[in-house]
Structures are given as C-alpha cells and as structure tokens.
Design an enzyme around this catalytic site. Structure first.
Site, mmCIF file in Angstrom:
data_model
loop_
_atom_site.group_PDB
_atom_site.id
_atom_site.type_symbol
_atom_site.label_atom_id
_atom_site.label_comp_id
_atom_site.label_asym_id
_atom_site.label_seq_id
_atom_site.Cartn_x
_atom_site.Cartn_y
_atom_site.Cartn_z
ATOM 1 N N ASP A 8 0.793 -1.241 0.000
ATOM 2 C CA ASP A 8 0.000 0.000 0.000
ATOM 3 C C ASP A 8 0.827 1.294 0.000
ATOM 4 O O ASP A 8 0.578 2.194 0.808
ATOM 5 C CB ASP A 8 -0.973 -0.001 1.189
ATOM 6 C CG ASP A 8 -1.977 -1.142 1.126
ATOM 7 O OD1 ASP A 8 -1.915 -1.937 0.180
ATOM 8 O OD2 ASP A 8 -2.832 -1.236 2.029
ATOM 9 N N ASP A 46 -4.605 -0.811 -1.805
ATOM 10 C CA ASP A 46 -5.904 -0.657 -1.170
ATOM 11 C C ASP A 46 -6.808 0.009 -2.211
ATOM 12 O O ASP A 46 -6.452 1.065 -2.754
ATOM 13 C CB ASP A 46 -5.724 0.246 0.078
ATOM 14 C CG ASP A 46 -6.650 -0.121 1.215
ATOM 15 O OD1 ASP A 46 -6.965 -1.317 1.393
ATOM 16 O OD2 ASP A 46 -7.060 0.800 1.955
ATOM 17 N N HIS A 81 -10.793 6.793 1.979
ATOM 18 C CA HIS A 81 -9.409 6.702 1.491
ATOM 19 C C HIS A 81 -9.311 5.657 0.383
ATOM 20 O O HIS A 81 -10.123 4.742 0.306
ATOM 21 C CB HIS A 81 -8.451 6.322 2.640
ATOM 22 C CG HIS A 81 -8.683 4.924 3.146
ATOM 23 N ND1 HIS A 81 -9.681 4.613 4.033
ATOM 24 C CD2 HIS A 81 -8.065 3.750 2.854
ATOM 25 C CE1 HIS A 81 -9.666 3.322 4.280
ATOM 26 N NE2 HIS A 81 -8.706 2.757 3.573
ATOM 27 N N LYS A 106 -7.012 -4.923 -3.137
ATOM 28 C CA LYS A 106 -7.752 -5.488 -1.992
ATOM 29 C C LYS A 106 -8.710 -4.442 -1.442
ATOM 30 O O LYS A 106 -8.558 -3.248 -1.713
ATOM 31 C CB LYS A 106 -6.775 -5.954 -0.917
ATOM 32 C CG LYS A 106 -5.906 -4.833 -0.387
ATOM 33 C CD LYS A 106 -4.813 -5.378 0.494
ATOM 34 C CE LYS A 106 -4.029 -4.241 1.109
ATOM 35 N NZ LYS A 106 -4.833 -3.331 1.926
ATOM 36 N N CYS A 151 -2.049 -3.099 7.472
ATOM 37 C CA CYS A 151 -1.894 -3.953 6.298
ATOM 38 C C CYS A 151 -0.560 -4.689 6.257
ATOM 39 O O CYS A 151 -0.494 -5.834 5.820
ATOM 40 C CB CYS A 151 -2.151 -3.136 5.039
ATOM 41 S SG CYS A 151 -3.890 -2.641 4.969
#
Ligand code: VGL
Ligand code: ZN
Length: 207
Positions: A8, A46, A81, A106, A151
């Site tokens: 991420d 993300d 976000h 994801k 994460c």
C-alpha cells in the site's frame, strides 16, 4: 525465489493524504533501493469502492477511529481513502513502478475490509497473491510498506502462516498508531508468528 512485497505505497497513506501515516513517504526511497535485490517485486493496493463499509462517512453516527462492525467482524472506522480511480489510491509518484511485476488490489468488496494482501479479513476470498507466489516458486518473502500496524502486519502474518519464510523490513514501514502500543504490539505479534524483523541495510545477509 525471493519476492519483495510492497504494501500500500499509495498517496492516501502519505503526508497530505486522506489517511496519512506519519513519515509514510520516507518508505519510498527504501522500496526503490530494495527492488535492486529482487527479481520478483509485487505490490498491494488498497482499492475501495466509494460506498465501502469501513468508511465512517458510510456509517451514520460513527466517528473516524471508532470501532464498529463490518461483515460480522470488528471494524475500525476510517476516513474515506484509497477510492478506486482517484489520485489518493495511486501509487506514490516517486515509487519506481516499472520494477513492479504484479499488483494485487484489496478491499474491493464494500461488505468486508482487507488488511492483508493475501485474503480479506475473514479469510474467505484470496487476492491471488499466494497463487502467484507459488507459481513463481517463491519461498522467502520480504514485506515492507504502510501501514505497519494494519496492512503490513496482516500481510506478514498471513505470509508466515502460509509457509513462506517471512522477513519484515522495519525501516521500510511506518504505522498509524491509533493507540500508543499498536506499533510495538504489531512487531511483537509478528515476531511471535515467526516473522523475522530486519533492516534494509542488512538485506544482503538475509537473501
Ligand atoms: C490500511 C487502514 C485502512 C493500510 C488500509 O494500508 O494499512 N489501513 N485501509
Ligand atoms: Zn483501506
């Protein structure tokens, strides 16, 4: 085969972003340097729909940082976000994207969050990362990125549980630290699950 897993490294997790992690941008030069040591570099991203259930804005009366529920699991309420197709969801400009072999998105299902790069938080759906690493005969993975206490933590623990020899490159990570103890707890938990914590400067000793 060894694989570097970049977690991420997106605008929204860096200073100025929607879910900014303190010093999040300082991980980028470390990612760029580490890449030189790997034939296989994968990245997680993300990638939420605008109506994602982890956003406080989509849960009436819930404030950012509060604990709620999503998909039958406890869920921290986050600011909006990493919304699909927005600048905040893009990888940081300075990241050497040409060296990334494959990207795994994801958090695409509004009804469940996905901290790990391998599975959703209920371990029901795989992202394809495990299959991809297996098809490349990967045995050792090196995890770094954002955020250490979310994460990165879940990605590294899943990797260790899946049987990979798993290294966490600590200086390549920064955490959210909603609570003061979250970052030390995340490091302890990873160590307990068999993750080996290293520094990017000593990478050669562990390849
Ligand atoms: C993350 C919170 C919400 C992360 C993603 O990348 O660590 N944290 N979504
Ligand atoms: Zn998210």
């Amino acid at each position: 085969m060894n694989a570097l897993i970049l977690v991420d490294l997106q605008n929204d997790f860096c200073p100025g972003g929607a879910l900014a992690v303190n010093e999040g941008d300082q991980t980028i030069p470390i990612a760029n340097k580490l890449m030189e040591h790997f034939d296989l570099v994968v990245a997680t991203q993300d990638w939420h729909p605008i109506d994602h259930g982890s956003f406080a804005a989509n849960n009436p009366e819930k404030q950012i940082g509060e604990l709620h529920e999503l998909g039958g699991l406890p869920q921290v309420m986050w600011p909006v976000h990493c919304v699909q197709e927005t600048v905040g969801a893009e990888f940081v400009d300075e990241l050497n994207k040409e060296n990334i072999t494959k990207v795994f998105v994801k958090g695409t299902d509004r009804n469940i969050d996905s901290y790990s790069g391998f599975f959703d938080n209920d371990h029901k759906k795989a992202t394809g990362l495990h299959q991809y690493l297996q098809s490349n005969q990967v045995e050792k993975v090196y995890v770094m990125g954002l955020a250490l206490d979310y994460c990165v933590r879940f990605t590294a623990i899943d990797a260790a549980n899946l049987g990979y020899k798993t290294y966490l490159v600590q200086d390549g990570c920064r955490g959210v630290g909603l609570k003061e103890e979250d970052i030390p707890n995340a490091l302890n938990e990873m160590t307990e699950k068999g993750v080996i914590i290293i520094n990017s400067e000593e990478i050669k000793n562990y390849l």
